[in-house]
Every structure is written in structure tokens, then in C-alpha cells.
Design a protein around this motif. Sequence first.
Motif: not given
Length: 346
Positions: A325-336
Motif C-alpha cells: 500500500d505504502a509503495m503504491e502511494s510512493a510510486w503514484n507520487w513519483e509518477k505525478k
Amino acid sequence: MKKVLVTGGLGFIGSHTVVELQNEGFEVVIVDNLSNSSENVLDGIIAITGKKPVFENFDLRDKPKVVEFFAKHHDIAGVIHFAASKAVGESVENPLLYYENNLGVLVYILQELQKKGESNFIFSSSCTVYGQADTMPITEDAPVKPAESPYGNTKQVGEEIIRDTCKVNPGLAAIALRYFNPIGAHPTVEIGELPIGVPQNLLPFITQTGIGMREQLSVFGDDYPTPDGTCIRDYIHVVDLAKAHVAALQRLLTAKNDTNFEVFNLGTGTGSSVLEVIQSFERVSGEKLNYRIAPRREGDVIQAYADTAKANEVLGWKAASTLDDAMESAWNWEKKIRKGKEKTMA
Ligand code: NAD
Ligand code: WQD
């Protein structure tokens, strides 16, 4: 509506905590000198909650400003003190900067709270105070080991300053929260960890490698006495961490405890190795991560993960998110934040 001062409230953990405080109906006043954040973070907070916190931009090392602030905001019900310098390596090169910013400022704030009589204070501490703990998971009564860096020392000494101040100020109720490894970003991707400089921490380095900003992740050692040879840490979603601060504040505001200084470990209670974190990224992103095994990093502890029973029972708080869950939020943030930006080697 109770008013809460959040120092460093535009920083990584502070901004996520402001959101959770606003969600719980608190009025928030942020003091931040933007030395490691940006005023744009305010827009992100407002986008999430629709509420604009009061923001005062000044350096908390300016004692007259601190005195003036507390005279103006005499109705503050609690202080959550995030503002500090946190780069371990920099603290070794420039210890006085860390002692001034992480301890001098703490003293100034406590001096103002001491004047108020009744007050509530939450301190950002760190599992770094344990050094390499002897047993896992780590409980709050594990011995505090000699700090490996001036930064770690500021957390140990900071806790002692608060403990000593509480002893002679029965009206001051304080909690030190020992964070393990905060990671991730808000699920709305309106706020997250600002990418300032070359990341020292594992998570931003992974996501910046995944997005192509970095060539390759160096895994600092795979010859440790752990199942896969890499170091183990307790990676906690920053939103879970933020919610723990609201629970801690509510404890201070409601419960009359038999002690006015408490310490809590904030983690998930689960340890993950560096290779397991890489596997989490690859699951979540669907991409292979380019990494190599490199020599060990000086000062790394082999493993550190929390026994969270005390926070679960006393604060009524438990981390809800998984590593993925945390990794997904971090990856989505990076992409944004990288959308449309040149993939430069900053
Ligand atoms: P951060 O750097 O993102 O946030 C700190 C904020 O404080 C920044 O916005 C910065 O501009 C502000 N600030 C610093 N010095 C200031 C000053 N003199 N006056 C006014 N504002 C000032 O850091 P973070 O990751 O959000 O960490 C917050 C707290 O948690 C720190 O005390 C840190 O030591 C502690 N902590 C962080 C971690 C972690 O892994 N991020 C782990 C354990 C403990
Ligand atoms: C985690 C693991 C590294 C980067 C630090 C501070 C601590 C706190 C949290 C402020 C370790 C490995 C890392 C990389 C790697 N900060 N790693 N390649 O060291 O547990 O804690 O941040 O309070 O005080 O010490 O976190 O993310 O730096 O490292 O292999 O490029 O990832 O060796 O095992 P750490 P980290």
C-alpha cells in the motif's frame, strides 16, 4: 475548535499530520521556515481537506519570534513539534547546526509552554535512539544506545530535555513518538515527500530509479546475518504515522495519566529487508528495478522493527497499511511529480 501548533507542518510527516488533524476538526497553525519544504505544500493540504491552515513563515531559531508567536497564539491547546534537521550524514559534518536546530529550538518552545502552565507537547523522535537493539521486535523499554550520529544524539537528548522539563512542570503533558521508517504519500497524491537533492533514504531512491531519474539503486550490503543478507527495517505508511499523532494528541487532551511523559514506538511491527522492498516495488509497478549489490553503508544497523503493543493498547492506534500500500502511494507520487519533467540526473 481546539487550536494546534504544528512546527515543520509543511514537511513530509508534518503535512500529512496537518491533514489528519483537520479531518478530526482541529484548527491548525503551521510554523515552517521552508528550509526543507515549499509553500506549495499548503495547496496540497487544502486540495485534500478544503481547509486552509494558518501558516507563519519564520525560523524557530529566532527566539524573539518564538516568544512573540506564543504571546499572539495564547490559545494553543497543543504543539506537535516536527521542525528539525534530519540528515544523518550532514549532522556528522555540521553538528552545531543540528544541536542548535534540533535542541535549541526545542528549548525555546518548552520555555514558552512552561509559561502557560497547562500544555500538551508531542515530539518527533526516532527508532535511531535504540541503535542496534539486542532483541526484535523493539519495545519502548529497550535500552537507549550511544548515538551513532549527532542527529541521533539530538533525539536522545531531546527526549531527556522533555523528561526533565515534565518533572518540574506537572501541567506539561508530553509524548515522544519514536518513528521507525516512514514511507509513502497521501493516496490523493496531493502531498508526499518532496524530492530535494539526491535521496539518502531507500524509498525515494527506488522510485526515482524506477522513473528513470537514477541509473541504478545500490543495495548497501547483502552479507548481513538476515534471511536474505540485506538489512531489515519497519516501513510505515506516512498516513498511518500521521494518524498516530492525532491519537497521541487526543490522549494528552483527554486522559489524565499517572505520568506526564510517555514514549511510543510507531511502526507496523513487521520487518522488511531491502530486497523485499525492491520486490514490493516490482509487484506494485510491474517493472523490474535496476539495482546492484554494493558495499555496506557505515552506521547501518542490521535490523530494526517495532513492538507496537503499547501504541496499540494505550493510544488505540494500529498501522493499517501494508508495505505494498505504502509503495503504491510512493510510486503514484513519483509518477505525478515527474509528469512532463525532463528525466535529468539531478
Ligand atoms: P522534513 O524535513 O520533511 O520536515 C521538517 C520541516 O521542518 C521542514 O518543512 C522544514 O522546512 C522545517 N524546519 C526545519 N527547521 C526549521 C526551523 N528552524 N524553523 C522552522 N521550520 C523548520 O522532515 P520529516 O521527514 O517530515 O521529519 C519530521 C520530524 O520527524 C523531524 O524531527 C525528524 O527528525 C523526525 N523523524 C523523521 C524520520 C524520517 O524518516 N523522515 C524518521 C524519524 C524521525
Ligand atoms: C533503509 C535501508 C540501507 C538507501 C534513516 C535514518 C533515521 C531516520 C530514517 C530520520 C538500510 C538501505 C538505503 C540506498 C540501500 N531518519 N539502503 N540503498 O537508515 O533505516 O534510517 O532514515 O530520523 O534516523 O538513519 O533508512 O532509508 O536510509 O535505509 O540499500 O540507496 O535501505 O542500507 O538498510 P535508515 P534508509
